[in-house]
Design an enzyme around this catalytic site. Structure first.
Site, PDB file in Angstrom:
ATOM      1  N   GLU A  44      29.878  25.573  40.778  1.00 34.61           N
ATOM      2  CA  GLU A  44      30.057  24.754  39.584  1.00 34.61           C
ATOM      3  C   GLU A  44      29.491  23.356  39.794  1.00 34.61           C
ATOM      4  OE1 GLU A  44      34.248  26.950  38.227  1.00 34.61           O
ATOM      5  OE2 GLU A  44      34.180  24.755  38.420  1.00 34.61           O
TER       6      GLU A  44
ATOM      7  N   GLU B  32      29.617  27.060  29.801  1.00 32.77           N
ATOM      8  CA  GLU B  32      30.983  27.401  29.392  1.00 32.77           C
ATOM      9  C   GLU B  32      31.564  26.380  28.434  1.00 32.77           C
ATOM     10  OE1 GLU B  32      35.426  28.562  31.129  1.00 32.77           O
ATOM     11  OE2 GLU B  32      33.706  28.462  32.495  1.00 32.77           O
TER      12      GLU B  32
ATOM     13  N   LYS C  48      27.581  31.723  43.075  1.00 34.40           N
ATOM     14  CA  LYS C  48      27.692  30.802  41.942  1.00 34.40           C
ATOM     15  C   LYS C  48      28.511  29.599  42.352  1.00 34.40           C
ATOM     16  CE  LYS C  48      30.357  31.530  38.222  1.00 34.40           C
ATOM     17  NZ  LYS C  48      31.163  30.269  38.157  1.00 34.40           N
TER      18      LYS C  48
ATOM     19  N   ASP D 143      36.136  33.408  40.716  1.00 31.53           N
ATOM     20  CA  ASP D 143      37.370  32.837  41.267  1.00 31.53           C
ATOM     21  C   ASP D 143      38.510  32.919  40.255  1.00 31.53           C
ATOM     22  OD1 ASP D 143      36.499  30.867  39.521  1.00 31.53           O
ATOM     23  OD2 ASP D 143      36.456  29.259  41.008  1.00 31.53           O
ATOM     24  N   SER D 144      38.214  33.399  39.047  1.00 30.14           N
ATOM     25  CA  SER D 144      39.267  33.716  38.083  1.00 30.14           C
ATOM     26  C   SER D 144      40.211  34.775  38.632  1.00 30.14           C
ATOM     27  CB  SER D 144      38.650  34.206  36.769  1.00 30.14           C
ATOM     28  OG  SER D 144      37.683  35.213  37.008  1.00 30.14           O
TER      29      SER D 144
ATOM     30  N   ASP E  46      31.551  33.935  43.349  1.00 29.46           N
ATOM     31  CA  ASP E  46      31.892  32.529  43.171  1.00 29.46           C
ATOM     32  C   ASP E  46      32.196  31.853  44.501  1.00 29.46           C
ATOM     33  OD1 ASP E  46      31.696  31.498  40.604  1.00 29.46           O
ATOM     34  OD2 ASP E  46      33.641  32.282  39.976  1.00 29.46           O
TER      35      ASP E  46
END
Length: 281
Positions: free
Chosen positions: A120, A186, A118, A49-50, A88
């Protein structure tokens, strides 16, 4: 396991089996050309999602949508032949309930052809991870600094220092027990990353963590010098393509203004080259 000699797509069980072996290589990709570049050098490619910050100019990842992830996922899929593709799940697409997470993860898998998603979060997301993995959706977890929680953290600072280390360690253990096949660590201290890597049974993928992790991930545009808004401490630039590209563009603009481009070799005449005009009479 080396992607350079793989003849088929790498699977989540293969990634899981790589725990403690040669470090796994992971990079991001958002487009087909980049996917083709990184494919043979990586075990895993993340459609992160970056993309919101790197390609769409957003200030953070919170504005990224499922539609955006699906679109970029489809593009990356076209460029991959070997690496495992992870997409993501964007902010707001999985936190409400395990059922919401399943619907949206299933959408990403069916629309993009990715092998895993993925998400978070640690202990708070363990129930969701368990729900997904028990229904056939492989999950890469992400603990430590989780960018989607930037407002709750008050910024992008290091996580897990001092007494806070047990929170991060507990998150890593929780996602492992819930069935994740790997976990991104991270921006946490090196000693903590080493401890977690030794304590859990799934591969740890570091970004701003430790060389002792079972693998590493970076944003490809960061390591190539194509994203210049900021440079995190944990990034090593292996090229400066952004500066090279700007110099090339400046040279082009100069030639255009001086009428030095296009030159004779770039334009077309009345007749094809090498074929003189036929005379009649």
């Amino acid at each position: 396991m080396s992607a350079s000699v793989q003849t088929s797509v790498i699977t989540p069980p293969q990634v899981l089996a790589a725990k403690g072996r040669t470090p796994l290589v992971c990079l991001t990709a958002y487009t087909t050309p980049t996917a083709k570049l990184v494919d043979r050098h990586c075990e895993m490619v993340l459609v992160g999602d970056s993309v919101g910050m790197v390609l769409h100019g957003l200030p953070d990842t919170l504005g990224v949508s499922l539609d955006m992830m699906s679109m970029h996922g489809k593009a990356v899929r076209r460029g991959l032949e070997h690496a495992l593709m992870v997409v993501d799940m964007p902010f707001g697409s999985y936190e409400e309930s395990p059922q919401q997470a399943f619907r949206n993860a299933a959408r990403l898998i069916t629309e993009t052809g990715c092998e895993a998603v993925k998400l978070e979060g640690g202990e708070a997301m363990a129930e969701t991870i368990r729900f997904l993995t028990r229904r056939g959706i492989p999950v890469m977890a992400h603990v430590g600094l989780t960018p989607q929680a930037v407002n709750a953290f008050g910024g992008y600072g290091v996580q897990g220092r001092g007494a806070d280390s047990e929170r991060i360690r507990g998150d890593a253990i929780a996602v492992t027990e819930a069935g994740a096949f790997s976990v991104v660590l991270e921006k946490i201290p090196d000693p903590l990353a080493r401890r977690i890597t030794a304590d859990i049974a799934i591969p740890t993928i570091g970004i701003g963590a430790s060389a002792a992790c079972d693998g590493q991930i970076l944003v490809t545009d960061d390591l190539l010098g194509q994203f210049g808004d900021f440079l995190p401490k944990f990034v090593r630039r292996y090229a400066d393509l952004g500066a090279q590209a700007e110099a090339a563009i400046a040279a082009y603009a100069k030639d255009v203004r001086a009428r030095q481009f296009p030159g004779p070799e770039h334009v077309f005449g009345d007749t094809p080259a090498g074929k003189p005009k036929r005379e009649i009479g």
